[in-house]
Every structure is written in structure tokens, then in C-alpha cells.
Design an enzyme around this catalytic site. Structure first.
Site, mmCIF file in Angstrom:
data_model
loop_
_atom_site.group_PDB
_atom_site.id
_atom_site.type_symbol
_atom_site.label_atom_id
_atom_site.label_comp_id
_atom_site.label_asym_id
_atom_site.label_seq_id
_atom_site.Cartn_x
_atom_site.Cartn_y
_atom_site.Cartn_z
ATOM 1 N N SER A 19 -12.801 -6.149 2.163
ATOM 2 C CA SER A 19 -13.888 -5.618 1.320
ATOM 3 C C SER A 19 -15.245 -6.113 1.795
ATOM 4 O O SER A 19 -16.072 -6.568 0.987
ATOM 5 C CB SER A 19 -13.678 -5.984 -0.154
ATOM 6 O OG SER A 19 -12.541 -5.352 -0.680
ATOM 7 N N PRO A 20 -15.527 -6.031 3.111
ATOM 8 C CA PRO A 20 -16.805 -6.559 3.611
ATOM 9 C C PRO A 20 -18.007 -5.736 3.184
ATOM 10 O O PRO A 20 -19.142 -6.183 3.335
ATOM 11 C CB PRO A 20 -16.616 -6.504 5.130
ATOM 12 C CG PRO A 20 -15.668 -5.372 5.347
ATOM 13 C CD PRO A 20 -14.708 -5.454 4.193
ATOM 14 N N LEU A 21 -17.739 -4.552 2.614
ATOM 15 C CA LEU A 21 -18.827 -3.694 2.124
ATOM 16 C C LEU A 21 -18.834 -3.613 0.598
ATOM 17 O O LEU A 21 -19.381 -2.685 0.012
ATOM 18 C CB LEU A 21 -18.709 -2.290 2.736
ATOM 19 C CG LEU A 21 -18.876 -2.245 4.263
ATOM 20 C CD1 LEU A 21 -18.595 -0.848 4.793
ATOM 21 C CD2 LEU A 21 -20.273 -2.700 4.660
ATOM 22 N N GLY A 22 -18.229 -4.615 -0.038
ATOM 23 C CA GLY A 22 -18.267 -4.653 -1.500
ATOM 24 C C GLY A 22 -17.665 -3.419 -2.141
ATOM 25 O O GLY A 22 -18.222 -2.868 -3.083
ATOM 26 N N ARG A 23 -16.497 -2.995 -1.624
ATOM 27 C CA ARG A 23 -15.813 -1.796 -2.125
ATOM 28 C C ARG A 23 -16.746 -0.583 -2.133
ATOM 29 O O ARG A 23 -16.736 0.230 -3.050
ATOM 30 C CB ARG A 23 -15.215 -2.064 -3.504
ATOM 31 C CG ARG A 23 -14.212 -3.211 -3.479
ATOM 32 C CD ARG A 23 -13.630 -3.539 -4.844
ATOM 33 N NE ARG A 23 -12.775 -4.705 -4.712
ATOM 34 C CZ ARG A 23 -13.190 -5.970 -4.753
ATOM 35 N NH1 ARG A 23 -14.465 -6.220 -4.963
ATOM 36 N NH2 ARG A 23 -12.365 -6.974 -4.595
ATOM 37 N N GLY A 24 -17.559 -0.516 -1.094
ATOM 38 C CA GLY A 24 -18.461 0.619 -0.922
ATOM 39 C C GLY A 24 -19.856 0.412 -1.478
ATOM 40 O O GLY A 24 -20.768 1.163 -1.139
ATOM 41 N N PHE A 25 -20.030 -0.585 -2.317
ATOM 42 C CA PHE A 25 -21.320 -0.779 -2.979
ATOM 43 C C PHE A 25 -22.433 -1.065 -1.977
ATOM 44 O O PHE A 25 -23.559 -0.561 -2.107
ATOM 45 C CB PHE A 25 -21.208 -1.930 -3.983
ATOM 46 C CG PHE A 25 -22.273 -1.918 -5.048
ATOM 47 C CD1 PHE A 25 -22.039 -1.314 -6.270
ATOM 48 C CD2 PHE A 25 -23.508 -2.495 -4.832
ATOM 49 C CE1 PHE A 25 -23.015 -1.298 -7.261
ATOM 50 C CE2 PHE A 25 -24.483 -2.494 -5.809
ATOM 51 C CZ PHE A 25 -24.247 -1.886 -7.028
ATOM 52 N N TYR A 46 0.853 -1.192 0.000
ATOM 53 C CA TYR A 46 0.000 0.000 0.000
ATOM 54 C C TYR A 46 0.886 1.237 0.000
ATOM 55 O O TYR A 46 1.437 1.637 1.014
ATOM 56 C CB TYR A 46 -0.935 0.017 1.213
ATOM 57 C CG TYR A 46 -1.869 -1.152 1.339
ATOM 58 C CD1 TYR A 46 -2.197 -1.961 0.250
ATOM 59 C CD2 TYR A 46 -2.448 -1.457 2.565
ATOM 60 C CE1 TYR A 46 -3.053 -3.036 0.384
ATOM 61 C CE2 TYR A 46 -3.310 -2.537 2.707
ATOM 62 C CZ TYR A 46 -3.607 -3.327 1.613
ATOM 63 O OH TYR A 46 -4.456 -4.398 1.761
#
Length: 330
Positions: free
Chosen positions: A205-211, A59
Site C-alpha cells: 500500500s505505498p500509495l495509501g490505497r490509492g489516496f 487473494y
């Protein structure tokens, strides 16, 4: 904040903090980050009882670890710091994977210095290197444990055979892989295997990359240079189909007077005590919203509705482009 265990010995907060958005990954990831706000977000996370902080050498590269090091300075004893190795890069950028023993050791020494710590709590192989036997990689990680430079060993996006062979070489405390309402394939074989072996599971990514937050209702909500415009699930042909899941998440959120993000995270927490999601955040407001999911109790009916709305393999589009997808489940 409730506590959970990764493996048999590593105790962490039920929700960790993914630090990737905070610094060093460029504005093309999740928008530009403000260093002052990022450091304040780390402060607030510690106040809220978060103990697991996740970063990686790649990163930036390096800049994210340096930022986390600044944020945790003077408070290291209360925290669990996780970082990752496994790539090679130079002034020209990313050069591929490298999990040779020499690179494992080089990366560890560099991460210790940038983080300002004497021991990495959880050291992950970021991606499996198909050219290096996992026994060689994990064997070197085990030597770092013996030397007191690493406490626990982890893998990321590894396949079943690799997980078994790695665990036979040295106990694996945690597997970090993508897992969320729109990415459930780990439930078929990988999550059951982790439970068989006593390995904790850390969904990124538990939020689907923000989706799944419900905050993105159109591709026009994304900046022109945001990498998610190239994400298959955010594509023109898949976006509207995937919004149908978000509608269900929002509806359940409204019944609890909570946010969609909290429902998506609570769904994961309800999937097992061995699951510790690491939602990413670079602002205190989103951090506070996500961490409130730890005390959200979903009903059996809520869970059934969410499971039905998000069946395994039901999300439109692959989770990565072809090149990145080839680096998973090896």
C-alpha cells in the site's frame, strides 16, 4: 529498471508489482478487474524490467495465484515470485489465522501448484498467528527451504520481538508491512530493526490505497461497494484533512512534470536502498505510471517538504479498522 537487494542475497527490481487487484479479490476491493488486461499488465511489467511479483493464497482465495501463474508461464527463470500463507478459510469464507507447521506446508504445496512453479522465491507469513510460536512456523518454512520448495523466508506485519525470534530461527530476507507517506510508524522501531538484522523492507500500500495518487478527490469518486468507504482514513471526518498531504505531493509532482503517484513512490525509494515498494496495479496505464518513479530524483528540499507534510502519526484516522489492526505488529 534499477536493482536492489532484499537481505543479503535476493536481488529484485527496485519496484515490484503488487498483483492483488488483478483477480480474485472481488469488486469491493479496487473495482472489478479484467483478466485479459491483468495478463497484459504482467506482460508489460516484465517488459519494463520488473522482476518481483507479489501475490498470496488468500487473494481470491487461490484465484490470484492462478492468474499470476498464467501470466508468468514460460518466463519463470527471470522472475522473483513472492506469495504468502497464514490464513484458514472454507466455503463460508475467512476463518482466521493459521500458521501451524501443517498449514505452512499445505499452503506451500498449493501455491506451487497454482503458480505452476517448482520453488517459491519468497514465502511470507501473511500475518502472525498469536497461538503458534514463531519458532515453529519459521522452523517449518526453513524445512521447505532445505527441501528446495522455497528460496527465501519473509514475514508480514510482524512486531519487533517476533522479527528477532524469527530471524534467530532462520534468516529472514524481507519484511512486508504498510509504509507510505501516510503510514510512517515503521520508521520508529521496525525499520531500524530490519536494518540492524540485514532484513529488506517491502512496503505494501505505498500509495495509501490509492489516496496518494491524487485521483480521488472525494468519497463520491469511490463506487458505493468499494471497501475503502469503510476505511477510517477515507471516512467523512478524516478525508478532507488527509487531502492536505496530497496537495503537497501534487505540488512537488508539478515541479517535476510527474504524477503524484510517482512522487509518493520516489519518496519511499529515497528512504533507503533496502526498500522495495510493491504498488498494486491491474492496468497497464497505472503500471507504467508507477514504474516511472524508479528514475525520479527528488531534491533534498522535496524530501523535507514531504516529511514535514506527513509526520509520523500525522494522518487522520487509524490505518485499519479495529479487527484488522489487532492482526498487525504482533
Amino acid at each position: 529498471m534499477q536493482q536492489r537487494k532484499l537481505g543479503n542475497e535476493l536481488t529484485v527490481s527496485a519496484l515490484g508489482l503488487g498483483c492483488m487487484p488483478m483477480a480474485g479479490v472481488g469488486q469491493n476491493m479496487y473495482g472489478e478487474a479484467d483478466v485479459t488486461e491483468s495478463l497484459a499488465t504482467i506482460d508489460r511489467a516484465i517488459e519494463l524490467g520488473v522482476t518481483l511479483f507479489d501475490t498470496a493464497e488468500v487473494y481470491g482465495p487461490h484465484l490470484n495465484e492462478e492468474l499470476v501463474g498464467r501470466g508468468i508461464a514460460g518466463r519463470r527463470d527471470r522472475l522473483v515470485i513472492a506469495t504468502k500463507f497464514g490464513f484458514k478459510f472454507n466455503e463460508d469464507g475467512f476463518q482466521g489465522v493459521d500458521s501451524t507447521p501443517a498449514n505452512v506446508r499445505r499452503a506451500c504445496e498449493g501455491s506451487l501448484q497454482r503458480l505452476g512453479i517448482d520453488e517459491i522465491d519468497l514465502f511470507y507469513q501473511h500475518r502472525v498467528d498469536p497461538d503458534v510460536p514463531i519458532e515453529d512456523t519459521v522452523g517449518e518454512m526453513a524445512r521447505l527451504v532445505e527441501e528446495g520448495k522455497v528460496r527465501f523466508v519473509g514475514l508480514s506485519e510482524a512486531g519487533p520481538d517476533t522479527i528477532r525470534r524469527a530471524h534467530d530461527t532462520h534468516p529472514i530476507a524481507a519484511l512486508q508491512s504498510e509504509y507510505s507517506l501516510w503510514e510512517r510508524e515503521v520508521e520508529e522501531e521496525i525499520l531500524p530493526l530490519c536494518r540492524e538484522l540485514g532484513i529488506g523492507f517491502v512496503p505494501y500500500s505505498p500509495l495509501g490505497r490509492g489516496f496518494l495518487t491524487g485521483q480521488i478527490t472525494s468519497r463520491d469518486d469511490l463506487p458505493e461497494d468499494d471497501y475503502r468507504r469503510r476505511d477510517p482514513r477515507y471516512s467523512e471526518e478524516n478525508f478532507d484533512q488527509n487531502l492536505k498531504l496530497v496537495d503537497v505531493v501534487k505540488d512537488i509532482a508539478n515541479t517535476h512534470n510527474r504524477s503524484a503517484a510517482q512522487v509518493a513512490l520516489a519518496w519511499l525509494l529515497h528512504k533507503g536502498e533496502d526498500i522495495v515498494p510493491i504498488p498494486g496495479s491491474k492496468r497497464r496505464a497505472t503500471l507504467e505510471d508507477s514504474m516511472a518513479a524508479a528514475d525520479l530524483v527528488l531534491t533534498g528540499d522535496d524530501m523535507e517538504r514531504l516529511d514535514a507534510a506527513a509526520p509520523i502519526g500525522g494522518t487522520a484516522g487509524p490505518r485499519y479498522g479495529e479487527a484488522m489492526l489487532k492482526m498487525t505488529r504482533l
